[in-house]
Design a protein around this motif. Sequence first.
Motif, PDB file in Angstrom:
ATOM      1  N   ILE A  63       0.861  -1.191   0.000  1.00 57.36           N
ATOM      2  CA  ILE A  63       0.000   0.000   0.000  1.00 57.36           C
ATOM      3  C   ILE A  63       0.894   1.236   0.000  1.00 57.36           C
ATOM      4  O   ILE A  63       1.799   1.358   0.832  1.00 57.36           O
ATOM      5  CB  ILE A  63      -0.932   0.028   1.229  1.00 57.36           C
ATOM      6  CG1 ILE A  63      -1.770  -1.257   1.321  1.00 57.36           C
ATOM      7  CG2 ILE A  63      -1.819   1.272   1.199  1.00 57.36           C
ATOM      8  CD1 ILE A  63      -2.667  -1.539   0.140  1.00 57.36           C
ATOM      9  N   THR A  98      -0.250  -2.119  -4.693  1.00 56.74           N
ATOM     10  CA  THR A  98      -1.586  -2.638  -5.013  1.00 56.74           C
ATOM     11  C   THR A  98      -2.711  -1.706  -4.571  1.00 56.74           C
ATOM     12  O   THR A  98      -3.852  -1.885  -4.982  1.00 56.74           O
ATOM     13  CB  THR A  98      -1.807  -4.014  -4.356  1.00 56.74           C
ATOM     14  OG1 THR A  98      -1.656  -3.872  -2.942  1.00 56.74           O
ATOM     15  CG2 THR A  98      -0.812  -5.036  -4.878  1.00 56.74           C
ATOM     16  N   GLY A  99      -2.394  -0.727  -3.723  1.00 57.81           N
ATOM     17  CA  GLY A  99      -3.418   0.195  -3.243  1.00 57.81           C
ATOM     18  C   GLY A  99      -2.810   1.501  -2.794  1.00 57.81           C
ATOM     19  O   GLY A  99      -1.589   1.603  -2.594  1.00 57.81           O
ATOM     20  N   GLY A 130      -7.284   1.073  -7.333  1.00 56.97           N
ATOM     21  CA  GLY A 130      -6.790   0.637  -6.028  1.00 56.97           C
ATOM     22  C   GLY A 130      -6.779   1.723  -4.978  1.00 56.97           C
ATOM     23  O   GLY A 130      -6.244   1.514  -3.887  1.00 56.97           O
ATOM     24  N   LEU A 132      -7.932   3.505  -1.900  1.00 55.56           N
ATOM     25  CA  LEU A 132      -8.729   2.953  -0.806  1.00 55.56           C
ATOM     26  C   LEU A 132      -9.409   3.993   0.066  1.00 55.56           C
ATOM     27  O   LEU A 132     -10.545   3.792   0.491  1.00 55.56           O
ATOM     28  CB  LEU A 132      -7.850   2.056   0.072  1.00 55.56           C
ATOM     29  CG  LEU A 132      -7.195   0.882  -0.648  1.00 55.56           C
ATOM     30  CD1 LEU A 132      -6.225   0.173   0.275  1.00 55.56           C
ATOM     31  CD2 LEU A 132      -8.255  -0.068  -1.170  1.00 55.56           C
ATOM     32  N   ILE A 170      -6.015  -2.722   6.684  1.00 60.35           N
ATOM     33  CA  ILE A 170      -6.110  -2.991   5.253  1.00 60.35           C
ATOM     34  C   ILE A 170      -5.711  -4.444   5.063  1.00 60.35           C
ATOM     35  O   ILE A 170      -4.572  -4.830   5.344  1.00 60.35           O
ATOM     36  CB  ILE A 170      -5.198  -2.060   4.430  1.00 60.35           C
ATOM     37  CG1 ILE A 170      -5.576  -0.607   4.687  1.00 60.35           C
ATOM     38  CG2 ILE A 170      -5.304  -2.414   2.947  1.00 60.35           C
ATOM     39  CD1 ILE A 170      -4.613   0.401   4.094  1.00 60.35           C
ATOM     40  N   ASN A 172      -6.096  -7.570   2.171  1.00 62.11           N
ATOM     41  CA  ASN A 172      -6.463  -7.899   0.792  1.00 62.11           C
ATOM     42  C   ASN A 172      -7.050  -6.700   0.060  1.00 62.11           C
ATOM     43  O   ASN A 172      -8.069  -6.799  -0.626  1.00 62.11           O
ATOM     44  CB  ASN A 172      -7.439  -9.082   0.753  1.00 62.11           C
ATOM     45  CG  ASN A 172      -6.825 -10.341   1.289  1.00 62.11           C
ATOM     46  OD1 ASN A 172      -5.642 -10.600   1.107  1.00 62.11           O
ATOM     47  ND2 ASN A 172      -7.624 -11.144   1.987  1.00 62.11           N
ATOM     48  N   ASN A 173      -6.424  -5.556   0.228  1.00 59.68           N
ATOM     49  CA  ASN A 173      -6.825  -4.295  -0.403  1.00 59.68           C
ATOM     50  C   ASN A 173      -8.248  -3.860  -0.041  1.00 59.68           C
ATOM     51  O   ASN A 173      -8.900  -3.149  -0.798  1.00 59.68           O
ATOM     52  CB  ASN A 173      -6.652  -4.347  -1.916  1.00 59.68           C
ATOM     53  CG  ASN A 173      -5.290  -3.840  -2.325  1.00 59.68           C
ATOM     54  OD1 ASN A 173      -4.345  -3.882  -1.551  1.00 59.68           O
ATOM     55  ND2 ASN A 173      -5.181  -3.333  -3.529  1.00 59.68           N
TER      56      ASN A 173
END
Length: 182
Positions: A63, A98-99, A130, A132, A170, A172-173
């Motif tokens: 992240i 990924t985020g 991605g 969040l 957070i 798994n995203n």
Amino acid sequence: VILNGDITEFGVLKEMLWISRTLESLNRPYVAVIGNHDETGRGRESFRNMFGELNYSFVYGGIKFIAHDTNSREYGFNGHIPDMPWLKQQLKPEPGVTGYVTASHIPVNSEDFDQKLSNDYMKSFAETPGFLASLHAHTHNFDVYYPDNSGIPYIVTSSIGNREFLVIQIVNNKLSFERVPF
């Protein structure tokens, strides 16, 4: 631990040293975002000396956390705070990321945020795969709002004075949070 600004009342180095000494007992890493009170007087310079740059990012567990200055009023609403070119650069895809989560003091729905930049600010987040959440403080009261139809939560934490903080997870995203009174 993310300190979302107003670490001090008057932006003086002594206040920053007091909070820094207190935070050392956490035995956890912490980062700070500059708040409008931290920018008073020579506070901007003191903040940089104590906590580092006003705009910075780091990746943890895939992240990307993007901390940035949104204290537009302290710059006379000059159209440069938040620094949109820098922010957009930070939101570009990167290997291993990924985020995205942003952290700043002034929320976009505040009259202290440069309203000339608000649509571009929200659009930049909405267009980032991605993305969040956007984390803020400033109002001293907890709030979650969705200023557009992107589904992105803009989360405003309460103040320590209200004897509350947030724990954000957070996994798994997927972002979740819990309000913790003390």
